[in-house]
Each structure stands twice: as C-alpha cells, then as structure tokens.
Design an enzyme around this catalytic site. Structure first.
Site, PDB file in Angstrom:
ATOM      1  N   ASN A   1       2.123  -4.152 -14.012  1.00  0.00           N
ATOM      2  CA  ASN A   1       1.293  -3.912 -15.187  1.00  0.00           C
ATOM      3  C   ASN A   1       2.028  -3.120 -16.261  1.00  0.00           C
ATOM      4  OD1 ASN A   1      -1.711  -4.826 -15.021  1.00  0.00           O
ATOM      5  ND2 ASN A   1      -1.085  -4.314 -12.943  1.00  0.00           N
TER       6      ASN A   1
ATOM      7  N   LYS B   1       2.556  -0.588  -1.011  1.00  0.00           N
ATOM      8  CA  LYS B   1       1.480  -1.079  -1.849  1.00  0.00           C
ATOM      9  C   LYS B   1       1.399  -2.571  -1.606  1.00  0.00           C
ATOM     10  CE  LYS B   1       0.533  -2.121  -6.701  1.00  0.00           C
ATOM     11  NZ  LYS B   1       1.145  -2.189  -8.042  1.00  0.00           N
TER      12      LYS B   1
ATOM     13  N   SER C   1      -0.907  -8.584  -1.821  1.00  0.00           N
ATOM     14  CA  SER C   1      -1.097  -9.953  -1.320  1.00  0.00           C
ATOM     15  C   SER C   1      -2.552 -10.122  -0.891  1.00  0.00           C
ATOM     16  CB  SER C   1      -0.163 -10.216  -0.142  1.00  0.00           C
ATOM     17  OG  SER C   1      -0.596  -9.515   1.006  1.00  0.00           O
TER      18      SER C   1
ATOM     19  N   GLY D   1      -3.224  -3.052  -3.501  1.00  0.00           N
ATOM     20  CA  GLY D   1      -2.630  -3.308  -4.808  1.00  0.00           C
ATOM     21  C   GLY D   1      -3.555  -4.069  -5.731  1.00  0.00           C
TER      22      GLY D   1
END
Lengths: 303, 303, 303, 303
Positions: free
Chosen positions: C55, C173, C176, C196
């Site tokens: 991000n 983290k 998936s 995550g």
C-alpha cells in the site's frame, strides 16, 4: 424431534460425510460394502450424508451406477440422518433430470456443483439462469456446491448474494479457500453455509456457518463431531484445539492424497475403503504404511 | 483410393470439422438437422469429421444422445470422409466402454480427452496408465486430444514422447497454445499431429503437422481447406495470406463466442446452427447482427 | 511500559497501518503530507506502522525516495508506535543492504516480501537460503510477508515450518487467502502471525494470530482497533459483528480499488490521500462520488 | 551500410543475445568478464544485444549497477551491432528516467517490460497511458517486451493493435506462448516483432517476424543465426531442421534451468558464465556434468 418438523437449518446443522464409493480392484462397484459403511456411520453423531459428491467419485460413475449408489445409501441410512444427493451435471437439462430423480428417491436435498467444461463461459448470468432453472423445478431444496479445485470456477460473492434469494436454494457447501465469510456477508445470516473442508471447519462455525461436509468424516466422524459439539457447548478453547488436530489429520489424508487417502484411512479404521476407480491410483504400500504410522502416532488409530 | 488401403497418415491429412450438435430452443436434440449439415459438408474438401468433441458439446449430452449423434453422422457421412469419435470420459472404465462402442459403430478413430475432474491428480504416470489401458483394447486407433482450456491440464512433452510409442496411439489433436512443435519434437515426425485451432493451423503444417480439426470448418470448410491445399501445393506466401484471413475469422467467431458463435455463423452460412444447450447462452440479437456484418465485410458471407 | 522492555509478541499485538505514500498530481513525493498523516494516526489506538509495503507503492519509489519515506515516518512516529520497514528486494544482496539501512535508521522490524521476478525458480530451498542469509545479518528482527497477489508465489506450510525456527525470523504478515491457520499449525503458536487483510482479521485472531496489518487502517484506524479490542475483552459476538462491518468497508475500498481506493478514502477522512503514482490511476470523479456515498451510508463517514 | 542510414526494420532484423550479467561467487558484478563476452560475440553474426533484460537479471541489479552494465556493453559493442537497453521499471516515472539515461548513453532502442507488481490493475487503459507517456519523451525508439512468465500479465491483441500506432513504439519482443501471429495481425506487418524464445523462432520468421532475442545466443550465436540465414536464403527445409536442433538446445538449457543454465552453458562454450546472483542458485555439479554431456552428444560442444 422427527425430521419432518425440522427446519432446513436444523437439518443442515452438524457434520456430514461426503460418502466415498467402494470399488474392487477391477473397478467394480461394491454396493454391499457401501451399505455396510453407512450402517457403521449411522451410529456416529453425524448429521447426515452427501452422496455422489467429489469424494464419491461421482464423475467416474455411469449414470446407472449413480442411481444405485444413491438408492443404497437411502435404503440403509438411519431415520435421523439427512441425505444430500449430488445432482449437478454439465447441462441444465441433465441436472434437472438427476435432481428430480433424486427427489423421487427421497433424498432430502440436492447439491449442485457448477458446470465447468466451458468454465470460461460460466459468467454470473449463465450460472444464475442455470441454477434457477433447476431450483424452479426441483421437488426438494437445493444446496449449491462451490469447489474451485474440481469445478475450476469460484462463485462470485455477488452471484451468491443474488441466488440466495431464490426460495428453493437454501444453502451452500463451500470448498473454496478463504471466501466463507464473504459468502455469508453477501447472502445474509439466514443462508445455510457449510464448510466443505475440515481445514477451516471451526472458522466457518465461528463466522456463522451451520456445519460442514468433511471428507475425513468418512473414517473419523467422532473427531469431526467433537469440534462441532464443543463449539455448540460454548467451549471455545477446546473446540479450537480439536480443530487444530482435525487440520493435521486432514492434511495428512485428504490434503496429501485426496480420495485415495480417504479410502486408505477408511480401511485402517475398519470401514471398507478400497481403491479409487481408475484413472486415480490407490496409495502405494509404502504410502499406506507411512500414513498408518502417522495416524497412529497422532492418536487417530489404536495401535 | 479406397479408404481401406490408406495409411493412418493419409486418413488424417487435411481438415476436419468438429461437428456441432444441433438443438432446438428447448434444448432437444435435432438429428435431422445434424444429418443435413453433414450432407452439406460431404460436398466440401474436408478430410472428415470429429463427432462428440468440445464443439459438439459432448459433455452436455446424455450417453444415449451421444450414441444417436454418432450413429447419425456415421450413417450419412460420405465414403471418403474419415470419422473420429470423442470417447474420453472421466473414468478409464467408461472411456473403454465408449471407445468399444464407437468402434463397433464403425468410427475410424477414437479421440480421447484427458479426465480432468481430478486434474491435480493427473500426473504423467496416471495419464499414461489411463490412455494405455484404453488403447490396449480399443478396436480402432486412438488419437489423444490436448485441450487445456476445457480439460484444465496440458500434456507434458515427456508424456507425449512416451505415449506416442504405443502402437495403437497414432496421433493427437493439440488445442493448446504454443506447444505444437514441442510435441512433434518429443514424439517424432511419424506421430500424426493435428492443429486443434485455426489460429495456428498454418504454423502447425509448417512444423510438420498433418492437418487440423478446426471449429470454423463447421461453416467455412472451403476457407480452411484453402490454407491446406495452398500449403500442399508449395504456395507458401498465398497459404500464409489465407491463414491470416482464417485467424481473423476464427477470432471473431470461436475466439470471441465459442460454440455459440460457431452455431450463429452456421446459421448465416445456411447450415443449421441453432442455440447451444443450456447452460450456454446463444448470441444476443445484437451480437448476431454485428457478427453477420463483420463476416460480410470480411468477405466470408455473400451480401 | 516502555517499548524497550516489550517482547516481540507484545510489540506485534494489535493493528498496524501499511502506510500509503502521498504524491501530487505529477507523481512527486510529498513528505510533509506523509508526516501529517502519521501525526494524525499517532493519536489512534494503532499498534504501529508498516512503511514501504504494497500500500506504500514501494515498488514505484526510487531507492532514495524509499529512504526519505522511512526517515520521515520514523521521525514523527509516536514513541509507543512500532515501525516495520519493507526491505524485501529482488536480490538477496539488495535486501540485505536495505535491511541494514532500515535498522540503522531505527526501524523496529524489517518485513521481507519474496523475490518474485523469477517466481518459478523460487523453490522452498531457494527461499530458505534467501531469507536466512538476510535474517543472519539483519540487526533487527525479521518478519516475512506472504502476498501471492503481488508476489505471485504462496509460501508453502513446510517452508514456514522450517524458517520459523530461525531465531531472527519472529513472525509473518500473511495476505494470502485461507492459509492463516495452516501457517500457525506449521510454525507453532509462538510464531507471531499477523493478518494482512481486513477480510479475515477476526478469524486470524480467533485462530491465534497476534494482530493485523490492514490497509483500511490508513483511514479507519478506530474501526480496525475495535475488532481487536472487543476480541481481547472476550466480547466475541460484538467483535464478530464489527468484523462484518470491516469486511464491507474493506470490500468497497481495498477490494474494489486497491491502493487508489485507500487513498480516495483517506481524502474523505481528512488524511492526505491524493493520487497513486503512475502507472496506477486514481479513482474517477464518478467512482469517488459513489464511494463517498457508500461509506457515508455505511456509517464510516459523517454526513 | 552504416547503421545511421538503416531503417528500424533493418536494425532489428536478425538475432539478438539478451546479455547475461557476470557475477563472482559472492555476487559481485564482473564488468571485465562482461566486456570480454561482448568482444567475443562481436565476432558472431548476431544483429546485436539486449542489455538489462530477464537473462541479464536486471531486477537483481542496483540502479547504479545497471548503469555500469549498459556503459560497459556500449563501450565495447562493435559498430555494426545494435544495442537495446531494458528500461522498464515499476513506475512510469522511473521508466522515463531510465529510458532517457539509456538514450543519453547511446543505446539504439529501449525495451519496456510491463510493470507487474500491481498486475491485476494493469488494464489496457493503464498500460496504454504508461507506455505512451514513456514513448512520448524517449529520445530513442521504444520496443515493448511481452513476457508473462516474469511479468505475470500477457498483452492483449487489442492493446498491441492500439499502441503500435504510436510513432515512437516501433516493435515488440514477444516471449509469450502462441500469440506471435495474433500480435502481427493486430499491429500490421510493419510492426517489428521479434521472437523472445528460441522455441518458436522459426515459426515467428515464417509468420512475418523480423528476428529473435534468444537466450541461447549468449553461448551459441551461430546456431541461432543459422536458422535466420537459411530462412532468409529461402532454404525452408534446412531452416526447419536447424530450428528443431535449436529447440532441443533451448529445452535442455533455458527451458530446464533458466538463467542459471544459460550461464553454465556459457562456461562450457568459453564465455564467462559464472553463477547467477542470489536468490537464484547455480547448477549443481551433477547438473553441470549431465548438461555438458548432453550438449556434447547433441553436437553443440566439441568433445
């Protein structure tokens, strides 16, 4: 309480075994062994059976054999057990025929996997029409069956949001990874969602699922029911501990070997497992010995 | 030359149409229209027909319907046309039954798509046993059919190198992208490889392929044969020019719309196309109008 | 308690925001706006920040820019906030340089995404060596970062079982789908696993995860912390209800629009979001208006 | 003819080697060995070099190292060789910087791989803007680079149809499987398309491609040029025979081992290959011995 008066939700709450189909070494169907397996499972705490699903190798059965398998299970299934029949075929037409037939044989629910041969053409619009046409005429309520591993496609959440409004589509078995809560969010908490894998059975219950259709319930029904019962009893920590045990078992059997592994484990647990039908291979002798050891060490088999 | 004396290579050299199966609006099978389509194709330069393939929507047909479709084609097919029958099913057992039956009906070849429901379990070892067991007992020679788009898996070159040694496996239809020459390299130039898509028909011939099974041959057999004939006549540049025309046609019809597009184009070209069987949708009226225009502008339809 | 005396587990328990990187319309980096965003987040209940993650569009930043971004965040981050720095690069060599540098700048943890350019070569053996070589020399503890959507590959559970033994690899983290509990089972409950994605934050906590790195924490830190706090307080039902609210928010913003959506929502919530750097597009005006409405109706923005 | 007066098409017609980047065992860059490799290739019939491509492990190089590699190749490249520089980065901004820099160093072309970190967001619209913004300001002509194996995404034919109209985008290296002719059809025959793999080099020429960028040209430039020269001379059959030899070579080296295989083969052929940079592994001693044997038997190495 008699089944007749139970709500769909009640009928679907608990653990289901997706019944494996017994064959001999030449691939011949063994209905007596099937009946005997069911009689043994009748004594467990299972909520019921899914017949003619992935673990039943339904795609490897002739249509006439499918009929016999379903008949056999229905004839020996205990009164308190709920029976779902897999009736999804590649055409809408054939799915309707199979659904009506299963209903006439007194299956409680039909379970519809998506057509997947033309997977790239299976848009939401196409699937909506397909499932609605079947649900419109099915004499028994319909469950969808979402399994990307075998059916290639994964249902979109917007498809499930839309289709769950159909009065005769009352739930879904979800065997995809990581979408369970999204489907519940899309469909609303009334939709009866069942985990299609032991690997997230507990998480599914936590998020609002009603039960599970678990391949390992073919040979370890009690271990599966334990998670469900502890959860129902509000014993959160213990349920989670049992879930981690179940995951281990599931990884060693279904995760690693698929149907052939489930059948080997059935043999260990004094069910009739036998070989899968070709093209699938049974486990090798070495694989069987190793698996038996692992399951014994993990406490799932008596030494 | 009478077909009896032709080698497999001669029988397979040229263009085949993977015959579309006609239905009415309700999804009923239309055998008369099928017969009429075949009679019309009999007059083309096509080498023959593949019945019960992907474009024949064979997965959407009941087993009894499959039999009728094959019977119908065999009964009206011209003497000089070669007929291949799709007999690959999910189980080895059922594939053997279907192959024997097709042979008893006098199909020239059987064509075997891979089982794909348990695609992740379809290792080379599993596929080798599967195809060998069928080829061992098939009364007519076997062609493999490699189509990852519908059968999920792609044959490995080492599988093809190995299996091509079987005396009764004489060739393959390859509908995968970019593997044609690798299969030929693995199997040797004696192996009869056919392109399964018009998009690389010419390249396949250039690399040593014997022919093609081309969906657009259902409505444009002559355009397909032209590429083959020019290539055979040593007219390289003209063959390539025609190939690019064929690619355009193929993209607009099969590439964009699949079977439904082929059927719409058949209607334009005065064959019976009709709708595909549900769950597939036919083209919308707008799509049909646009496609007709495009095909007219591109010179494939008379104004 | 001062951070110095906290265990890794304590430092990692809670919600982290994967900090978005502000740019102007021409794509220039805006460090003041970044500092201002952090100051505002300092007042929230967030456990800390992940800088230079997905991000943060770290792959779209020059190496010199990455340094400035990390410096800026570290300089204004509140004392009680924990800072993780993304230092995974395509080569082991460059990842080591970046990790040492981040440590020298006083980041608390480094976060390592897998190299993915040669994804097909990234076997467990290759990844084990790669991560160990970095962890061996990293002055600060290492977190792995599993994100198949951007890094193509998914860590195997056996890789995680093995690598979690490294004394300097203290957690992961996981972004998936559907693998969280399997990683915990493989690594053992001591391994610090963080969700995550907000889409399974609550499930992750339920199964034994310590926290989450949630894109929507960039603009809705309190909604994210609420799930965590309710869970910690044993308020199971309320936590789940909040989780479903979070999922809705996450679907509308990150799920639908990715980083560009997060930045638009930051603008609505009085952070500086701005446009993503090209090649990414910002939301169109229509998309912004619609998103603002939806977030207002859902109660995430004041009217 | 001096290069200045050559058309782009002439400059691009022939075989290019995607130059491997030499490292020592510790991963240090070896510029002298790079220069020496280029000097040796200068004597071959290669049309030129692609520097900083996939086989150059450009993603594993620091930006400063990339500059040195390009400088080195440009400084020793023979006058008649054409040099393409890989300048695609994850952001438009950084790709522009790199392209301008490569042009200022006198690279003949820049080659742009697609940004792929946010692969799911890379719609045609996004890619069009990205490539146009770079091509608008690049002082030298631009080649696109289509490689789904490393860049995840595959260019659509409509993207190529559209972008090929840009006056400064003069061609593409296509490393995808089975799309070459479709791109040529979409872009028109003026677009300079190069095969990005030896596995379909000949087919690419047959369909109208101008040349190839072939990893095995790093150590077997003559075998590659032979296919091109025979084709140009109208010796179709011999060209095809050589193509099948090339495929065998390519499968054993690049296909099986990737960059590490190319580097091992370079060592056999008296170039400097050395190990790839970590995380990639070099071949094991056993793999090297076996590969050397195979290449000797196949006639590519002198005994």
């Amino acid at each position: 309480m008699s089944q007749e008066k139970m709500s769909y939700r009640e009928k679907l709450s608990g653990v289901f075994a997706p019944i494996a189909t017994p064959f001999d070494e030449e691939g011949n169907l063994l209905l007596d062994q099937l009946a005997s397996n069911i009689r043994k499972l009748n004594e467990s705490g299972l909520r019921g059976y899914l017949v003619l699903g992935t673990n039943g190798e339904f795609k490897s059965l002739l249509e006439a054999e499918r009929r016999k398998v379903l008949e056999t299970v229905l004839s020996v299934s205990a009164k308190d057990k709920v029976v779902m029949a897999g009736t999804g075929r590649e055409s809408t037409y054939e799915s309707i025929i199979a659904s009506k037939e299963a209903a006439s044989m007194r299956a409680d629910f039909v379970s519809l996997i998506a057509p997947s041969f033309f997977a790239k053409k299976m848009t939401d619009q196409v699937l909506l029409r397909h499932f609605r046409l079947i649900a419109d005429v099915s004499p028994v309520p319909v469950l969808l069956y979402n399994n990307p591993e075998v059916a290639v496609l994964t249902f979109s959440t917007s498809l499930i949001g839309e289709i769950s409004k159909h009065p005769n589509i009352v739930g879904m078995k979800d065997t995809s990874k990581g979408n369970f809560a999204s489907y519940l969010l899309a469909a609303g908490p009334e939709f009866n969602l069942l985990a299609g894998s032991a690997s997230y059975f507990f998480e599914a219950l936590v998020m609002g699922g009603v039960g599970g259709v678990l391949s390992i319930a073919n040979f370890a029904p009690d271990a599966c029911c334990k998670v469900f019962d502890l959860w129902r009893a509000g014993k959160f920590e213990e349920a989670r501990t049992e879930q981690y045990r179940l995951m281990t078992l599931n990884q060693k059997v279904s995760g690693k070997f698929g149907v052939a592994g489930v059948k080997a484990a059935m043999d260990f647990a004094e069910f009739y497992g036998g070989p899968p039908r070709a093209p699938l291979f049974p486990l090798t002798m070495d694989e069987k010995i190793k698996l038996r050891e692992e399951l014994t060490v993990a406490g799932f088999l008596k030494e």
